[in-house]
Structure formats: C-alpha cells, structure tokens
Design an enzyme around this catalytic site. Structure first.
Site, PDB file in Angstrom:
ATOM      1  N   THR A  13       0.828  -1.213   0.000  1.00 45.48           N
ATOM      2  CA  THR A  13       0.000   0.000   0.000  1.00 45.48           C
ATOM      3  C   THR A  13       0.859   1.258   0.000  1.00 45.48           C
ATOM      4  OG1 THR A  13      -1.632  -1.221   1.264  1.00 45.48           O
ATOM      5  CG2 THR A  13      -1.881   1.165   1.221  1.00 45.48           C
ATOM      6  N   GLY A  16       3.467   1.403  -3.030  1.00 45.73           N
ATOM      7  CA  GLY A  16       2.780   1.786  -4.265  1.00 45.73           C
ATOM      8  C   GLY A  16       2.409   3.265  -4.232  1.00 45.73           C
ATOM      9  N   VAL A 131       4.432   8.036  12.318  1.00 40.25           N
ATOM     10  CA  VAL A 131       3.498   8.542  13.322  1.00 40.25           C
ATOM     11  C   VAL A 131       2.456   9.434  12.659  1.00 40.25           C
ATOM     12  CG1 VAL A 131       3.248   9.889  15.444  1.00 40.25           C
ATOM     13  CG2 VAL A 131       5.293   8.491  15.103  1.00 40.25           C
ATOM     14  N   GLY A 133       0.623   9.173  10.047  1.00 42.90           N
ATOM     15  CA  GLY A 133       0.560   9.215   8.585  1.00 42.90           C
ATOM     16  C   GLY A 133       1.015  10.512   7.960  1.00 42.90           C
ATOM     17  N   ILE A 135       0.343  13.621   8.644  1.00 44.07           N
ATOM     18  CA  ILE A 135       0.479  14.823   9.469  1.00 44.07           C
ATOM     19  C   ILE A 135       1.949  15.047   9.786  1.00 44.07           C
ATOM     20  CG2 ILE A 135      -0.216  15.972  11.601  1.00 44.07           C
ATOM     21  CD1 ILE A 135      -2.523  13.929  11.826  1.00 44.07           C
ATOM     22  N   LYS A 204       3.399   4.540  18.429  1.00 43.10           N
ATOM     23  CA  LYS A 204       3.484   5.948  18.001  1.00 43.10           C
ATOM     24  C   LYS A 204       3.707   6.886  19.181  1.00 43.10           C
ATOM     25  CE  LYS A 204       0.490   4.977  14.034  1.00 43.10           C
ATOM     26  NZ  LYS A 204      -0.930   4.892  13.637  1.00 43.10           N
TER      27      LYS A 204
END
Lengths: 435, 435
Positions: A13, A16, A131, A133, A135, A204
C-alpha cells in the site's frame, strides 16, 4: 543538479503510494527541491507487479542486494514488520545509505539500536510517516517546537479505533458490530488486534515521547489498553455528561516522572480532539512557550502516508550530494521556479452565499427574489423567512449553491432595485471546506 | 561547538519574549541544537530597558550599526513596520547576515525584493513567526507537505477578529461593544483597523499563497473585507442554520486562476475550523496527496510568537558555522543528550476517572460507595444514578476529581467487596486536556 536516487523496499500500500506520489507530482517536487527524485531499484514480492509500478527501476529479489547498490542514495523501507525490515535497514546503514521508513513497530522496538548505528555511520534516518501518517508531527516536534520544553502530548493516533468509537457513538452500536463494518470497509484488518488493543497507538506515542522529552525509546514501559472491552452504554453515559470517549496515546512529564500510556479516555466534548471523527488522526501538544498546538489529518492510507515518506526523501535530498547547499527555498519553490500566476479578481471567484434581505411582507415578494436569482443562474439551497421586523417588513435569509461571484453581485443589484426590498442586502460568503 | 551569535532589533512584546525563551529554555535548546544561542547585541528604544532584558548584550542605538557587527551571525528583526525594519533587513543581508523576522507586513509588501537580495547574498530569511504566531505552518507548507500539489488554504489567522466573532456569537453582543471589551483585555489595539479590517490576515494569507503555489508575493491582489460591518443578527441566523461566521483568509488554485481573499465566511459548524474560538488561530490546508490537514495554536502573544522566532534561529544555527554537519538529531535531542528518565508505572499516574457501578437499588448504597472513595482520598465531581437495570439493581455513574491511580484502584477493590455491588466496576480514565 543531479537527481537523488532511491531504492524502495516493499511495494504494498505505502510503497505503491510512494511510487505514485513521486510520479504524479514529479514536476512540483522538482520545482521545490531543485533536483529530481529517481527510483533506481525496488525490492518486492512479485517482479511483474514491481515492473508495472516502477518500469524503469531495477528489480531486486534480495533486499540486502538492493541496499548495497551504488546507484541507491536513500533506502525507503516500506516492508513493515521487524524481521526483513530490521536486517535490511541495519545493512543499509552499514553501507552508508540514508533511510526513510514508515515502520513504527521497527522504531518502537529497535529504534535505539538503529539510531546508534546511524550516528556511527553518519547517515540520516527519517520517519515522518511512522506517526500519524500524513500529518507532519515529527517535524513539528523535532523542529517547529524546538524552542520549547514540551509538557505533554495527547493524540488520536489509530484511525481504526477512532472510526469504531465514532460509529459506536453515532449509531449506538456494539463494538463487535462496528468492528465487522470497519473490516468490510477496509478500515480494520482481518486480525484487528494490533489496532484495537492499542499496540499501534503505543508504538506511536512511545516514539513521540522520546522526541518530546529526550529519552531513549522505551516501548516496553508503555501501558496499553484497547477499546475491545468498551460498552456502548459508557459511550452514551459519557456523552450525556458532556464527554466523548477516544482512544488516546498520552505522554506527560510530571515532577515524579514521565507518563506513557494508551487507553480509552473521556474528554470534554468542547475540546478539538473530541471532534476528530472517523479514521482521522490528531495530535495535541502542550509546550511551555507556545502553549497548546494541535495537528490534524489523515493518519493512514496509501497517499497520505506516501506524502510523509516523500517529504522525508526531500529533506534528505536537500542535504546530500548537492553541488551547492540546497537550502529550503524562501518561497518553498526554487527561486527560478517562482512564477506569476493568474490571480482572480473577486468577480471571478466561486463561492456560495448567505443573503439577508429586508422586504415588504406581501404576496409575491419571495417569488420575485427567487426569479431574479434564477435569472443570474444562482440556485437556492435554502430560503427562510426569519422574522418580521415591523408590521409590514419581513427578514428573509437565503443560502445559495455555489456560483461565480459576479452572478450573485448582479442578482443582488437587481433585487435591490425591487420596490418591495430595502437596501442594502447583506451578503456573506460561505465555504463548505470540502475542497 | 561554538555558539551562534544573534543580534535582536526591537525589544517590544516579541523581542522581550524571544530573550525570555532563549534564557528560560537555554539548556533544552542546547540539548536539541548541540550549541548555544547567544544574544550578542540588541537595538531598542530605551537603553536601560535593554540592559535589563539582555544584560550581557552590547547595546546599539543604530540598527545599521548592529547589523554590521562581526559578532552577529543572525539578525532577528522584531521592529515591525516597514521603514526601519526594511532598511535594517536589507542592510543586514548586504552584510551577509541571516535573517529571522516576525514581520508579516514587511514580507507581504517587500518580500520579493528581500528574498531576491537574500538569494544573491546566499543568506537565509526565516519567517515562521510572521504567520499564525507559534503554529509551525510555514514549516508544514515548505517542508512537511513538499510532496503535494497544494489545492487550497483556509485560515483563522487573526486572533483579534476571532475573539470578537466568538464573543458576538456567545453573548449576542454588538460588534462595537465587543471591540471595547477586546481593547480592555489587550486583545485589540487602540486603533484596531489593521486587525478588524482584514489587513493583518491579508498579509498572512498572501504569504501562504505564495508558498503554496510557487508565485511571487502579491499583497495588492488580495481582497480584504473585515468584520466591522457584521451584524450580530447574521451571526445568530447563521447559527440557527448550522453555520458559524469566521474571518477567513482563503487562497485556492482553480482552473481559471488563484483566489486570494479575506472576508467573513459562513462555515458548517461541524468543521474543526468552526470550533476554533477566542484568540486562537488555525490553518486548514487541502493538498492532493495528503488530503486535509489542520494546524491549530496561539497566533499571537509574546511567548508563542517567540517560540517560532527561536525555532527559526535553531534552523539557521544547524546550517551555519558548525564544525560538522549539524543535522536534526534522530530523537530531536543530540545523541549524547538523550537520557533515561523515570517512567511512571500506571499506579503512579494522575488522572480523573469515570466509574460505572451496578448496585442494589436500596438505601445506603450511595453513601457506602462515597465513603470508600473518600477513604482513599478520591473526591467526587459528580455521582449520578443513570438507570435501573431491573427491579432491584441500579446503575451509578461517578466522575472523580484528579487522583493518583493507585488510590482509585484501591477504592474500586473495596467497592467491589460490598455486598450490594456487582463486579466488575467499569473504570475509564478522563483527561481535561488543559495541561
């Protein structure tokens, strides 16, 4: 300036997504960075799929071969997990390669070892995507808030759990039912343990805790309590008392020591964190000088995560192998790439509108107004008679759908000409904030 | 590593705050940066005050003398305005000094000229504090989101206006009355034009627009409409329809061109921006890969603004005059400064608690429970009988004040021993998110 060459480990994911971002936004990235980013090699399970995603990159079956390649400056580790990923990252660092990784588990469990070797070999290990994504919270903690003593961090940092809690609250459903729904939507894994029992959030918050307080990474000390035992009755009672229940990762410096914990938490509904719903993430940081700041965005997904991965690649590319110091350009884009673009006059902007009209309270008034709006191509979302000012005058509020401003201006001009309408009409723009 | 030397122009609110942050957090800053930051010279109106704030710095009456000093590596311009500030910044760049400034007006009006000269002289001009005070939004736009095509930005970027709008909504007061209140509280200037008519927000959104879309700074093209003509009736009607009115700075790339505007705006009350109240700021960015992100915090004030100024100083100090490449350390602090700290076991953390108890619906039950909580030193914020499960069993919800976790655990253990109580008691932690 010569391109920076990257090798990608893993084309799932996020892998890609990373290839897609680098391809789709190649021009914009070069305008900002001042050089190209080229994927020179990839390592993935299926060669055919790899060739499809990255047709110009060399395919390597063995990660340890990829990380040794001379034409790779930066190794982007997107395997996940801690076996192949750990070996590959340590080997890459051994070869003097810089690392970008989205692997929170790897860093939470082996970060100290990895960073120690990286210091020794003088390479950079970047992990914005590990951590929350997309942000840029690692950048905020390491750089943006560097003048502060950080006091505490509280974050909604697991989208799966937040989706489940949001649904339980909205629909009053039981945990097990919403979990099934989340699985059907692809928001939860077939084995959801990692997300719903707080492990992912624990990784995280452990990483953020180290960044905030200057400690080694200590995942074993993190208290983990997930959401699987939450009763929807408690969510309902909490709401009646003015609270929302969120799975928070919390770390706080106290006089006694550092708190590090993940658990369901009641928070007052007026706080911004309480209003972060669905799969979205948000991190609240409290620091001595700046006070409270909050960072919100998508915490997962191929493209948001890749946005962070590629930002890390860009950060590294500014510091390595450049012919001249490749500093961050003042206006974000390289000076020669800053260019005039057409700036729209207000008459050409697109918006929806709130209008308040005072008009005679008599038959036909609304119809006349509606016709004049329609004549300018403005369609009405809502038209409400709000109140009667005096015996003969009423106040009408109109919300329009989106239109070009010159149309609404013409319509207002025409409506103000009506004998039954008092000037001026109040016009305030509206934004859905969906684009 | 030798210290980085800075000269400060102006010791007003932000200048004083900057000196305070550098002094107060000197240790923490050095732990992160790996070198000290020293104020070697200051220029201010009153020498006595300057000596009080920065006793060890040389005092210069003439800014042009300060910016020429050999013992100044970075000039921190906190004069404000565009006369002395502009001359000093251009002269400093001419002397090869790096610049940190909080001056949005200067950049919005003369940024292109300043950045052109800075490129020529190969110096850095940093301006995090110029937009949204302590929120690291410039860093997010230039670095964190560098992989994206940015589509739009919408921000609450003037605290004075947001305070006035928040008060008008909450109290239904008229604009003029709230303005007087804001002036009394120090949230609005004696002459508030700059804030309430959108000029300040216009400067900020103009700067962000250039960073987002790679254009020169073009403040003249920014549409400005303030809040002084807003009627509290419109705020009320908007609320009845599910909207809040906020003064937004908006910039958006469309097929026709770039929109750049400041005006009161209705936004749906469910959006996070709609819930940003008082003097707080927030900026929402929509970008193609990451989607929606939002950044929230204090947009003004001595210490929050100084937090951004000092972060910029740190960024520059990492890149100049260092004996070795002074990269951002992996764990935010220099490797030799990363140290173990006491990590609290859960029994020692402090929290408030939600308890749900099922108990026999008979006289004395509540008293027994309350006594056992009191015995462990746990005080009760609320105790509510939520519902009757069956004829003989009731459900009681208790919210406690803050206590150490081992106390609540002991209390729960004791309560569960009561004959009238059913095991287990549900316990969920609560956080006010105020610290």
């Amino acid at each position: 300036m010569k391109p920076v060459n990257i090798g990608i480990l893993g084309l799932g994911t996020v892998g890609g997504g990373t290839a897609a971002v680098l391809q789709e936004n190649a021009t914009e990235i070069s305008r900002r960075l001042g050089r190209d980013v080229v994927i020179t090699a990839v390592c993935a399970r299926e060669e055919a799929k790899a060739k499809q995603i990255c047709p110009n990159a060399a395919f390597e079956r063995d990660p340890l071969t990829l990380v040794a390649r001379e034409d790779v400056d930066v190794v982007v580790e997107l395997f996940g997990g801690t076996t192949a990923a750990k070996d590959a990252v340590l080997a890459a660092i051994g070869h003097g390669k810089h690392i970008v990784t989205a692997n929170k588990k790897l860093l939470a469990e082996y970060g100290n070892e990895i960073f120690r070797l990286a210091e020794e070999k003088n390479v950079m290990v970047q992990f914005e995507a590990a951590v929350a994504g997309g942000i840029p919270i690692i950048k905020a903690l390491r750089e943006g808030l560097a003048a502060n003593n950080i006091k505490s961090i509280a974050g909604i940092i697991n989208g799966t759990s937040n989706f489940i809690l949001s649904e339980m609250r909205e629909k009053g459903s039981a945990f097990a039912d919403v979990l099934k729904e989340a699985q059907a939507l692809g928001y939860a894994e077939a084995d959801p343990t990692f997300d719903i029992e707080g492990h992912d959030a624990g990784h995280k918050i452990t990483i953020m805790s180290a960044l905030a307080f200057g400690t080694p990474i200590n995942f074993n000390a993190c208290y983990l309590e997930g959401i699987s035992k939450l009763d929807s009755r408690d969510i309902q009672y909490a709401e009646e008392l003015g609270y929302r229940i969120k799975l928070l990762g919390i770390t706080r410096k106290t006089a006694k020591g550092i708190e590090l914990r993940v658990h369901p938490t009641l928070i007052p509904e007026s706080r911004l964190l309480a209003n972060v719903n669905g799969v979205m993430n948000a991190v609240r940081v409290n620091a001595d000088m700046v006070g409270e700041t909050l960072y919100y965005g998508a915490g997962a997904g191929a493209l948001p995560t890749a946005s962070a991965v590629v930002a890390d690649i860009i950060d590294i590319a500014r510091l390595i192998g450049a012919e001249r110091s490749n500093r961050i350009p003042h206006l974000a884009f390289q000076p020669e790439q800053v260019r005039e673009q057409n700036l729209l006059p207000m008459s050409e902007i697109t918006s929806s509108y709130y209008l308040r009209v005072q008009a005679k309270d008599e038959p036909g008034t609304l119809g006349k107004i509606a016709n004049l709006l329609a004549h300018e191509g403005v369609s009405i979302e809502a038209l409400i008679q709000k109140g009667v000012i005096d015996k003969t005058t009423a106040e009408i509020v109109i919300l329009t759908h989106s239109t070009v401003e010159k149309n609404i201006v013409s319509a207002i001009f025409a409506i103000e000409e009506l004998e039954c309408v008092e000037k001026p009409i109040v016009m305030i723009r509206m934004e859905s904030l969906h684009d």
